[in-house]
Every structure is written in C-alpha cells, then in structure tokens.
Design an enzyme around this catalytic site. Structure first.
Site, PDB file in Angstrom:
ATOM      1  CE  LYS A   1     -43.881 -17.630   7.828  1.00  0.00           C
ATOM      2  NZ  LYS A   1     -44.963 -16.832   7.235  1.00  0.00           N
TER       3      LYS A   1
ATOM      4  CE  LYS B   1     -46.903 -22.038  13.062  1.00  0.00           C
ATOM      5  NZ  LYS B   1     -47.070 -20.683  12.818  1.00  0.00           N
TER       6      LYS B   1
ATOM      7  CE  LYS C   1     -52.330 -21.443   5.132  1.00  0.00           C
ATOM      8  NZ  LYS C   1     -52.492 -20.009   4.923  1.00  0.00           N
TER       9      LYS C   1
END
Ligand code: TYM
Length: 335
Positions: free
Chosen positions: A113, A198, A201
């Site tokens: 991230k 994966k 969101k």
C-alpha cells in the site's frame, strides 16, 4: 468454562466484495453459534489511506447492515463500531511503545500500500497492524477468522502478545495469544480480471470484483467479461490456469456443492456454458443478502440500537483489559 471468544472486523471502505464475504463474513456466520463473538466495523483503519469524510459514516452503517444481512445473529454476536470504543486507540499507543519499528516496515500489506501512495504515506498506514492487534487483544479473543491476506498481521499480533507478557506480566499473562482461523477454500478469492491477483476493494477497476450489492445486470456483465483461458474442459488446481481455479471455487462456494461434485459437473464444459451458470448461482446466492440489507438500511433506528448496545457490551470488556494492561505497565490508575 465459558465459550471461546472470536473477534474480527472489516473496513468500511466502499462495498464488500465476494472475497470479504467468502474469506471472512460467511465463516463468521457459520461458526458463530460455537463462540462468543465480537464483530466490529473498523472505521479507524479506514482512514489509513485517503478517505472521504462525506461517506465514512454511511459506509460504516452499511457494513454493519451487511453483517446482519449476511446472517450475523445478535443472539451469539455483538456488532459494534471500532471508533465508538476509545480503548482501541489507547491500547494502540501502549503497544506502539513496545513494538519494534522493523516489525512494521516488514509487513507485506504496508509495503504494497505504501508504494501506491508514494511520498504521502501516513504514519497510520504503518501503524495499522498495531491497531489491529489492539482490536483483537482488548477482547482477549481466542480465534480470529480472516482471509489469507491477514495471516501476517495475526503473526505480528502474537509476537506483540509474547513480548508484552514477557516484559510486563511474567507470572500471569495479561494478554491472550490469539489464533487465526483461515479456511482453505475461499481464503484467497482472486480478481476477475487477473487470476494471479487477489480480489480487492482498492483495485481501480470495478470489473475485477463482484460486490455483494451488485445488481443482477452488473453480475452478468462482470462474469461475461471476466478473464478465462482458451483450454476446453474445466478443472481445479491447475497452476497454469489460475482463473479457472478461481471461478470453479466461486461456483463451489456459492452453490454449496462439494469440490468433487463441481469437478464432475464442469469437467466437459466450455466457458460459454459455465459462465451463465456461475452468474445465475452468484445472483441467487446474493439475492437474500441484498433483500435483507435493504430492510435493515430502511430501519435506521433499529441499526442504531444494535450499534449502541454493541458498544456498551464491547466497551465493558475492552476497558477491563485496558486497565489490566496499564496496571501491568506500572501506571498510576485513576482512583
Ligand atoms: P479488510 O476490510 O481489508 O478485509 C476484511 C476481511 O476480508 C478478507 N479478504 C479476503 N478474503 C479472501 N479473498 C480476498 N480476496 C479477500 N480480500 C479481503 C480479509 O482477510 C479480512 O478478513 N485488517 C483487516 C481488518 C481488521 C481486522 C481486525 C480483522 C481490523 N482489525 C481485527 C480481524 C481482527 C482487513 O484487512 O480488513
């Protein structure tokens, strides 16, 4: 002896997708009658990446409503909002001070991230796993049902427990060592547009995921366009065919059939036959959740009362643990 305790949570960032459902919430529902459960909406985690203040409150309610819609039963489970229980922040601070920095910089999710945010990466993103550890430890949870991607955060939580108990609670452990509950099937639902990534969101393309509140038209469109391969006949566990494995697994989990049943049923199918079948199965599996969700969202008063009593129950337990932690660390407790 009382029941073992379970704690888990989901971030209120946008909609929940099939990964969140199959990797986490569906398992919570299945096991809830065996445990004393606490399910929180982790709204403090939601601000570790840039967030929209205009939608945070509503997203928080929406996730709580989805918990109920997916079958969380208040007879066995407590639903609450993380930020409603201030002890989560307070324990985070105390645990921050015993957590080595390099434990946090080593976390895979932080690295992934942080790359996306470049120079603007906030301290909160680095500290995310300590807040998660606090969520779990405040409730002295025995089990933490999550998807595969949270395994490393659970290991860190266990390291923090061992370190804390070793430093401050030699005779009698103050914090309980939690165990992850990760199911084999559904623990890592993959993207519809790339079977090696994966479902997430944060993927910029909504075509990569099926959200629990997608309409039948959206589900049909996403499955029709999802990535497949040119091989005829469908089979599980072929490392060369990640999309095929993922779509068969979705079909298996959403239809309730066994792996063997699905393998036999789909062995001779082509994608043209399988895709409409998967779309219909998905639509039918999500329909009752969507209907119940609407019912709960239409009754705001009820949802508020659920969260209010959830907060009261959660806070009583959390504050007790926090007091024990502070006492063990040598704080002068307020009289
Ligand atoms: P979040 O909101 O990112 O994910 C919520 C849950 O969904 C699972 N999950 C998946 N499972 C299978 N396949 C996928 N593609 C997939 N994507 C997500 C996650 O593993 C998770 O179980 N850090 C947590 C939230 C949290 C938490 C906690 C969890 C905060 N405090 C305490 C347990 C206990 C998270 O990733 O949320």
């Amino acid at each position: 002896m009382g029941r073992q305790r379970v704690l888990s949570g989901v971030q209120p960032t946008g909609n929940l997708h099939l990964g969140n459902y199959l990797g986490a919430i569906r398992n919570w529902v299945e096991i809830q009658s065996q445990y004393e459960n606490f399910f929180c909406v982790v709204d403090l985690h939601a601000i570790t990446v840039p967030h929209n203040p205009a939608t945070l409150a509503n997203d928080t309610y929406a996730i709580a409503a989805l918990y109920l819609a997916c079958g969380i039963d208040l007879q066995h489970s407590t639903i609450f909002v993380q930020s409603h229980v201030p002890a989560h922040c307070e324990l985070t601070w105390l645990l921050n001070c015993i957590t080595p920095l390099n434990w946090l910089t080593d976390m895979i999710q932080f690295k992934e991230k942080a790359v996306k945010q470049g120079e603007n990466v906030g301290v909160g993103l680095l500290d995310y796993p300590v807040l998660m550890a606090s969520d779990i430890l405040l409730y002295q949870a025995d089990k933490v049902p999550v998807g595969e991607d949270q395994k490393q955060h659970l290991e860190l939580t266990r390291d923090i427990v061992n370190r804390f108990n070793h430093q401050f609670a030699k005779d009698e452990s103050v914090l309980k060592l939690p165990e992850p509950l990760i199911r084999k099937e559904g623990a890592r639902v993959m993207s519809l547009t790339d079977g090696t990534k994966k479902m997430s969101k944060s993927d910029p393309s909504d075509m990569s995921r099926i959200n629990l509140l997608d309409s039948p038209e959206e589900i049909n469109k996403k499955i029709k366009r999802c990535k497949t391969d040119p091989v005829r006949g469908l089979a599980f566990d072929d490392a060369e065919r990640p999309e095929c494995n993922n779509l068969l697994t979705l079909y298996m989990l959403l239809s309730g059939k066994t792996k063997e049943e699905v393998a036999t049923e789909c062995a001779d199918m082509g994608w043209g036959q399988f895709k409409p079948l998967l779309a219909e199965t998905t639509i039918n599996a999500l329909k009752p959740i969507q209907e119940k969700y609407q019912g709960v969202m239409d009754d705001k008063g009820y949802l508020e009362s659920v969260l209010r009593s959830g907060r009261e129950k959660a806070e009583a337990i959390a504050n007790e643990t926090l007091t024990q932690v502070k006492a063990a660390m040598g704080y002068a407790l307020p009289l």
